[in-house]
Motif scaffolding. Structure first.
Motif, PDB file in Angstrom:
ATOM      1  N   ARG A   1       0.830  -1.213   0.000  1.00 16.94           N
ATOM      2  CA  ARG A   1       0.000   0.000   0.000  1.00 16.94           C
ATOM      3  C   ARG A   1       0.856   1.250   0.000  1.00 16.94           C
ATOM      4  O   ARG A   1       0.535   2.235  -0.653  1.00 16.94           O
ATOM      5  CB  ARG A   1      -0.944   0.006   1.203  1.00 16.94           C
ATOM      6  N   LEU A   2       1.955   1.208   0.741  1.00 20.95           N
ATOM      7  CA  LEU A   2       2.865   2.348   0.761  1.00 20.95           C
ATOM      8  C   LEU A   2       3.466   2.572  -0.617  1.00 20.95           C
ATOM      9  O   LEU A   2       3.541   3.701  -1.095  1.00 20.95           O
ATOM     10  CB  LEU A   2       3.970   2.123   1.797  1.00 20.95           C
ATOM     11  N   ARG A   3       3.887   1.505  -1.278  1.00 16.51           N
ATOM     12  CA  ARG A   3       4.449   1.617  -2.623  1.00 16.51           C
ATOM     13  C   ARG A   3       3.405   2.165  -3.602  1.00 16.51           C
ATOM     14  O   ARG A   3       3.715   2.987  -4.459  1.00 16.51           O
ATOM     15  CB  ARG A   3       4.952   0.265  -3.103  1.00 16.51           C
ATOM     16  N   GLN A   4       2.172   1.734  -3.462  1.00 11.73           N
ATOM     17  CA  GLN A   4       1.115   2.247  -4.332  1.00 11.73           C
ATOM     18  C   GLN A   4       0.850   3.722  -4.071  1.00 11.73           C
ATOM     19  O   GLN A   4       0.634   4.496  -4.990  1.00 11.73           O
ATOM     20  CB  GLN A   4      -0.168   1.445  -4.142  1.00 11.73           C
ATOM     21  N   ALA A   5       0.872   4.124  -2.803  1.00 15.94           N
ATOM     22  CA  ALA A   5       0.603   5.518  -2.462  1.00 15.94           C
ATOM     23  C   ALA A   5       1.736   6.427  -2.914  1.00 15.94           C
ATOM     24  O   ALA A   5       1.505   7.505  -3.461  1.00 15.94           O
ATOM     25  CB  ALA A   5       0.386   5.664  -0.958  1.00 15.94           C
ATOM     26  N   VAL A   6       2.977   6.022  -2.688  1.00 15.06           N
ATOM     27  CA  VAL A   6       4.126   6.848  -3.061  1.00 15.06           C
ATOM     28  C   VAL A   6       4.373   6.782  -4.560  1.00 15.06           C
ATOM     29  O   VAL A   6       4.800   7.752  -5.169  1.00 15.06           O
ATOM     30  CB  VAL A   6       5.378   6.410  -2.272  1.00 15.06           C
ATOM     31  N   GLY A   7       4.068   5.646  -5.153  1.00 16.69           N
ATOM     32  CA  GLY A   7       4.348   5.460  -6.569  1.00 16.69           C
ATOM     33  C   GLY A   7       3.276   5.949  -7.514  1.00 16.69           C
ATOM     34  O   GLY A   7       3.394   5.794  -8.718  1.00 16.69           O
ATOM     35  N   ASN A   8       2.228   6.551  -6.997  1.00 15.23           N
ATOM     36  CA  ASN A   8       1.157   7.032  -7.854  1.00 15.23           C
ATOM     37  C   ASN A   8       1.481   8.456  -8.308  1.00 15.23           C
ATOM     38  O   ASN A   8       1.671   9.357  -7.492  1.00 15.23           O
ATOM     39  CB  ASN A   8      -0.173   7.003  -7.097  1.00 15.23           C
ATOM     40  N   TRP A   9       1.507   8.651  -9.603  1.00 16.49           N
ATOM     41  CA  TRP A   9       1.886   9.957 -10.145  1.00 16.49           C
ATOM     42  C   TRP A   9       0.904  11.035  -9.751  1.00 16.49           C
ATOM     43  O   TRP A   9       1.275  12.193  -9.608  1.00 16.49           O
ATOM     44  CB  TRP A   9       2.024   9.882 -11.662  1.00 16.49           C
ATOM     45  N   ARG A  10      -0.355  10.715  -9.532  1.00 17.17           N
ATOM     46  CA  ARG A  10      -1.354  11.729  -9.176  1.00 17.17           C
ATOM     47  C   ARG A  10      -1.060  12.367  -7.815  1.00 17.17           C
ATOM     48  O   ARG A  10      -1.300  13.550  -7.615  1.00 17.17           O
ATOM     49  CB  ARG A  10      -2.748  11.114  -9.163  1.00 17.17           C
ATOM     50  N   HIS A  11      -0.547  11.570  -6.887  1.00 14.84           N
ATOM     51  CA  HIS A  11      -0.210  12.112  -5.568  1.00 14.84           C
ATOM     52  C   HIS A  11       0.906  13.134  -5.688  1.00 14.84           C
ATOM     53  O   HIS A  11       0.879  14.170  -5.016  1.00 14.84           O
ATOM     54  CB  HIS A  11       0.203  10.994  -4.617  1.00 14.84           C
ATOM     55  N   TRP A  12       1.889  12.868  -6.531  1.00 13.63           N
ATOM     56  CA  TRP A  12       2.980  13.809  -6.729  1.00 13.63           C
ATOM     57  C   TRP A  12       2.482  15.068  -7.430  1.00 13.63           C
ATOM     58  O   TRP A  12       2.940  16.173  -7.154  1.00 13.63           O
ATOM     59  CB  TRP A  12       4.114  13.151  -7.514  1.00 13.63           C
ATOM     60  N   TRP A  13       1.546  14.911  -8.356  1.00 18.51           N
ATOM     61  CA  TRP A  13       0.982  16.072  -9.039  1.00 18.51           C
ATOM     62  C   TRP A  13       0.190  16.933  -8.053  1.00 18.51           C
ATOM     63  O   TRP A  13       0.284  18.162  -8.079  1.00 18.51           O
ATOM     64  CB  TRP A  13       0.090  15.617 -10.189  1.00 18.51           C
ATOM     65  N   ASP A  14      -0.572  16.289  -7.174  1.00 17.79           N
ATOM     66  CA  ASP A  14      -1.307  17.036  -6.146  1.00 17.79           C
ATOM     67  C   ASP A  14      -0.357  17.776  -5.211  1.00 17.79           C
ATOM     68  O   ASP A  14      -0.607  18.931  -4.839  1.00 17.79           O
ATOM     69  CB  ASP A  14      -2.207  16.098  -5.332  1.00 17.79           C
ATOM     70  N   LEU A  15       0.732  17.134  -4.826  1.00 20.49           N
ATOM     71  CA  LEU A  15       1.732  17.785  -3.986  1.00 20.49           C
ATOM     72  C   LEU A  15       2.324  18.996  -4.691  1.00 20.49           C
ATOM     73  O   LEU A  15       2.529  20.048  -4.082  1.00 20.49           O
ATOM     74  CB  LEU A  15       2.836  16.798  -3.607  1.00 20.49           C
ATOM     75  N   ALA A  16       2.569  18.872  -5.987  1.00 19.38           N
ATOM     76  CA  ALA A  16       3.099  20.001  -6.763  1.00 19.38           C
ATOM     77  C   ALA A  16       2.112  21.164  -6.778  1.00 19.38           C
ATOM     78  O   ALA A  16       2.506  22.329  -6.641  1.00 19.38           O
ATOM     79  CB  ALA A  16       3.420  19.563  -8.186  1.00 19.38           C
ATOM     80  N   GLU A  17       0.838  20.874  -6.933  1.00 22.60           N
ATOM     81  CA  GLU A  17      -0.175  21.927  -6.945  1.00 22.60           C
ATOM     82  C   GLU A  17      -0.235  22.666  -5.608  1.00 22.60           C
ATOM     83  O   GLU A  17      -0.304  23.899  -5.570  1.00 22.60           O
ATOM     84  CB  GLU A  17      -1.554  21.337  -7.260  1.00 22.60           C
ATOM     85  N   VAL A  18      -0.192  21.923  -4.525  1.00 26.34           N
ATOM     86  CA  VAL A  18      -0.270  22.538  -3.198  1.00 26.34           C
ATOM     87  C   VAL A  18       0.980  23.370  -2.911  1.00 26.34           C
ATOM     88  O   VAL A  18       0.889  24.494  -2.406  1.00 26.34           O
ATOM     89  CB  VAL A  18      -0.480  21.460  -2.117  1.00 26.34           C
ATOM     90  N   ALA A  19       2.147  22.831  -3.241  1.00 27.53           N
ATOM     91  CA  ALA A  19       3.398  23.561  -3.001  1.00 27.53           C
ATOM     92  C   ALA A  19       3.442  24.841  -3.824  1.00 27.53           C
ATOM     93  O   ALA A  19       3.829  25.906  -3.329  1.00 27.53           O
ATOM     94  CB  ALA A  19       4.597  22.672  -3.323  1.00 27.53           C
ATOM     95  N   PHE A  20       3.032  24.761  -5.089  1.00 25.54           N
ATOM     96  CA  PHE A  20       3.053  25.947  -5.939  1.00 25.54           C
ATOM     97  C   PHE A  20       2.036  26.977  -5.467  1.00 25.54           C
ATOM     98  O   PHE A  20       2.326  28.178  -5.439  1.00 25.54           O
ATOM     99  CB  PHE A  20       2.783  25.575  -7.396  1.00 25.54           C
ATOM    100  N   ALA A  21       0.850  26.528  -5.073  1.00 24.77           N
ATOM    101  CA  ALA A  21      -0.173  27.461  -4.587  1.00 24.77           C
ATOM    102  C   ALA A  21       0.277  28.165  -3.317  1.00 24.77           C
ATOM    103  O   ALA A  21       0.065  29.374  -3.164  1.00 24.77           O
ATOM    104  CB  ALA A  21      -1.486  26.719  -4.353  1.00 24.77           C
ATOM    105  N   GLY A  22       0.914  27.430  -2.407  1.00 30.15           N
ATOM    106  CA  GLY A  22       1.418  28.051  -1.184  1.00 30.15           C
ATOM    107  C   GLY A  22       2.497  29.078  -1.480  1.00 30.15           C
ATOM    108  O   GLY A  22       2.506  30.175  -0.918  1.00 30.15           O
ATOM    109  N   TRP A  23       3.411  28.723  -2.374  1.00 33.55           N
ATOM    110  CA  TRP A  23       4.479  29.656  -2.757  1.00 33.55           C
ATOM    111  C   TRP A  23       3.903  30.906  -3.407  1.00 33.55           C
ATOM    112  O   TRP A  23       4.262  32.023  -3.064  1.00 33.55           O
ATOM    113  CB  TRP A  23       5.445  28.963  -3.715  1.00 33.55           C
ATOM    114  N   LEU A  24       2.979  30.710  -4.339  1.00 36.75           N
ATOM    115  CA  LEU A  24       2.396  31.839  -5.062  1.00 36.75           C
ATOM    116  C   LEU A  24       1.615  32.752  -4.119  1.00 36.75           C
ATOM    117  O   LEU A  24       1.705  33.980  -4.226  1.00 36.75           O
ATOM    118  CB  LEU A  24       1.496  31.332  -6.181  1.00 36.75           C
ATOM    119  N   LEU A  25       0.888  32.188  -3.196  1.00 35.01           N
ATOM    120  CA  LEU A  25       0.124  32.990  -2.240  1.00 35.01           C
ATOM    121  C   LEU A  25       1.038  33.870  -1.392  1.00 35.01           C
ATOM    122  O   LEU A  25       0.795  35.070  -1.250  1.00 35.01           O
ATOM    123  CB  LEU A  25      -0.722  32.092  -1.343  1.00 35.01           C
TER     124      LEU A  25
END
Length: 84
Positions: free
Chosen positions: A5-29
């Motif tokens: 389950r950990l490998r599936q959670a870390v290895g899913n590209w969508r989770h990394w894309w979501d992390l990128a969106e949150v990090a960029f939104a926080g930086w931009l704000l």
């Protein structure tokens, strides 16, 4: 959490894309509001200014890194789907 389950959670590209969106939104704000000190004054949350400084200093880099990891994982997934 099991290793699979950990490998599936870390290895899913969508989770990394979501992390990128949150990090960029926080930086931009933080950047658009005038920096960490100004955000602390505007919101009255001066006690968590170090969090705003972290977002201002590393948010954009974290977003870029997450996007690259997400695209690499997406590429691996597409390659494995083609091989099947």
């Amino acid at each position: 959490m099991s290793p699979t389950r950990l490998r599936q959670a870390v290895g899913n590209w969508r989770h990394w894309w979501d992390l990128a969106e949150v990090a960029f939104a926080g930086w931009l704000l933080v950047v658009l509001l005038g920096g960490p000190d100004n955000v602390g004054r505007l919101t009255g949350l001066g006690a968590i200014t170090p969090v705003f400084e972290l977002a201002a200093n590393w948010g954009f880099q974290a977003a870029l890194a997450s996007v690259f990891v997400g695209f690499a994982l997406l590429h691996l997934r597409q390659e494995s789907d083609l091989a099947d």
